[in-house]
Design an enzyme around this catalytic site. Structure first.
Site, PDB file in Angstrom:
ATOM      1  CB  ALA A  61     -12.348  -2.789  -1.054  1.00  0.00           C
ATOM      2  CE  LYS A  62      -8.251   4.271  -2.009  1.00  0.00           C
ATOM      3  NZ  LYS A  62      -7.216   3.890  -2.735  1.00  0.00           N
ATOM      4  N   GLY A  63     -11.934   2.859   1.346  1.00  0.00           N
ATOM      5  CA  GLY A  63     -12.548   3.152   2.691  1.00  0.00           C
ATOM      6  C   GLY A  63     -12.043   4.745   2.651  1.00  0.00           C
TER       7      GLY A  63
END
Ligand code: NAD
Length: 423
Positions: free
Chosen positions: A112-114
């Protein structure tokens, strides 16, 4: 939508880069078309536009994202970036790289990444806290200790992780330390987490140097990006006897062929805001720094720094990717032709997520390890993965990046076949 069809043109867009890398490695594997595309595309994506009350009473609107790329191996894991250039495509690429990174070192996580498009240095501490708490609330439908666990990345810090942990805990009504990693040790962070990514970079340099017969005593090292990853890698390589001859940050680079003392350079950066102006050093631009003759080059800042254009001018014996995606696929091809070994990001900078995993495990068990235990386990996992990747690259006669991706994609695909396609 087909993953192949998404590669429109060989531009330096990070998401296109990530897809090109994936497609190249996937071509070696017997993946059915639907499985191929399922592994390539993000599982879910969230974009949030949210207001923040500023110190002068005005309201500013910010845009952020959180992307879950793949959840086959377990909950998703990936950092949060605060930088003005954050885009959904960049976050998608970083999320996909997290899937492969976790898989290649054997962690039970998806990727994931944000990110938020903001220059954190332009905010006061209160504004940064308000922005962080509001963004954390906006993405809380994507985040949980069982489902998705953020961590720091460019522009975010242990303090930012503490605010995210506190915000999530306030909403739940009880403390939930395992919802983020990279927290301060005082609230359930792990010893060794701040240094973990740089330590992993040092271990990758050390193992690669053995295999290519490069003596590290007095080996010259150039570091682009003197942030969390770059400073720790420089300090640990200095301890191994390497000579750090040039380093840089967003304001420019410094150079001293006789060697820079990494700790003193860090003190100068902390005092003045930049490495530039360090006593006894000459100035060098970030572009010129990459082309300095050296034994080891550590691109540790951002994506797309080494391209098809500047790759032919590099004069290094070994590149270890501290940053995510610093080398474009066109540059990869040039470096392969010139037989310059590149230790790929998903392996070389995996130390951070490995110790984040330890932090998560410690938090869930409420049983904490010593720094020595953390570092020993990090070394065991990273060094094992390093040699497996090297063997795979030799077996398939491919570059190390392709070898690493073959291992990672195979691991996720195998798990997917065993789990089956619901319903
Ligand atoms: P950071 O914010 O601590 O440091 C980034 C550094 O790069 C800063 O010193 C900044 O001034 C410098 N920089 C910015 N633009 C630059 C430019 N154009 N040229 C040279 N330097 C420039 O970030 P970090 O955590 O060290 O992350 C660096 C890279 O490592 C990113 O690609 C990140 O995704 C990756 N990474 C970080 C971790 C981690 O645990 N922090 C883990 C894995 C990968």
């Amino acid at each position: 939508m087909s993953a192949q069809a998404l590669v429109i043109a060989p531009r330096e867009d990070p998401w296109e880069m990530a897809l090109r890398q994936f497609n190249e490695a996937a071509d070696y594997l017997p993946l059915k078309r639907g499985i191929h595309d399922y592994l390539a595309l993000p599982k879910r994506e969230l974009t949030v536009n949210f207001p923040v009350k500023m110190d002068d009473g005005s309201v500013s609107l910010f845009t952020g994202h959180r992307v879950h790329h793949n959840t086959v191996l377990g909950p998703t894991k990936g950092g949060i970036r605060y930088h003005p250039d954050v885009t959904l495509n960049e976050v998608r690429a970083l999320a996909m790289w997290m899937t492969w990174k976790c898989a290649v070192v054997g962690l039970p996580y998806g990727g994931a990444k944000g990110g938020v498009a903001v220059d954190p240095k332009s905010l006061s501490r209160d504004e940064l806290e308000h922005l962080t708490r509001r963004y954390a609330t906006e993405i809380s439908i994507m985040m949980s200790p069982e489902g998705d666990i953020p961590a720091p990345d460019v522009g975010t810090t242990p303090q930012v992780m503490a605010w995210i942990m506190d915000t999530y805990s306030m909403h739940r009504g009880y403390s939930t330390p395992s919802v983020v990693t990279g927290k301060p040790v005082e609230i359930g962070g792990s010893f060794g987490r701040v240094e973990a990514t740089g330590r992993g970079v040092m271990l990758s340099v050390r193992e690669a140097a053995k295999l290519i017969s490069l003596p590290l005593s007095d080996a010259t090292v150039v570091v682009q990006g003197y942030g969390n990853v770059g400073t720790v890698a420089a300090e640990l390589l200095h301890e191994l006897g390497c000579r750090i001859i040039a380093v840089s940050d967003s304001r420019g680079g410094i150079h001293n062929p006789k060697g820079l003392h990494p700790g003193e350079v860090l003190k100068h950066k902390q005092a003045t805001g930049s490495v530039v102006g360090f006593p006894g050093s000459g100035r060098v631009t970030n572009a010129a720094l990459l082309e300095l003759p050296c034994d080891v080059l550590l691109p540790s800042a951002f994506e797309g720094q080494i391209t098809g254009e500047n790759a032919p001018r590099l004069k290094t014996k070994l590149i270890v990717e501290g940053a995510n995606g610093p080398i474009t696929p066109d540059a990869d091809a040039v470096l392969a032709e010139r037989r310059t070994p590149v230790i790929p990001d998903i392996l070389a900078n995996a130390g951070g997520v490995i110790v984040s995993y330890f932090e998560w495990v410690q938090g869930l068990q409420q049983f904490f390890w010593t720094e020595e235990e953390v570092n020993q386990n990090l070394e065991r996992i990273l060094v094992r993965a390093f040699h497996k990747v090297w063997q795979t690259a030799e077996e398939y006669k491919v570059r190390l990046r392709v070898g690493a991706l073959i291992r990672a994609i195979t691991r996720v695909a195998d798990a997917l076949y065993i789990r089956g396609i619901y319903p």
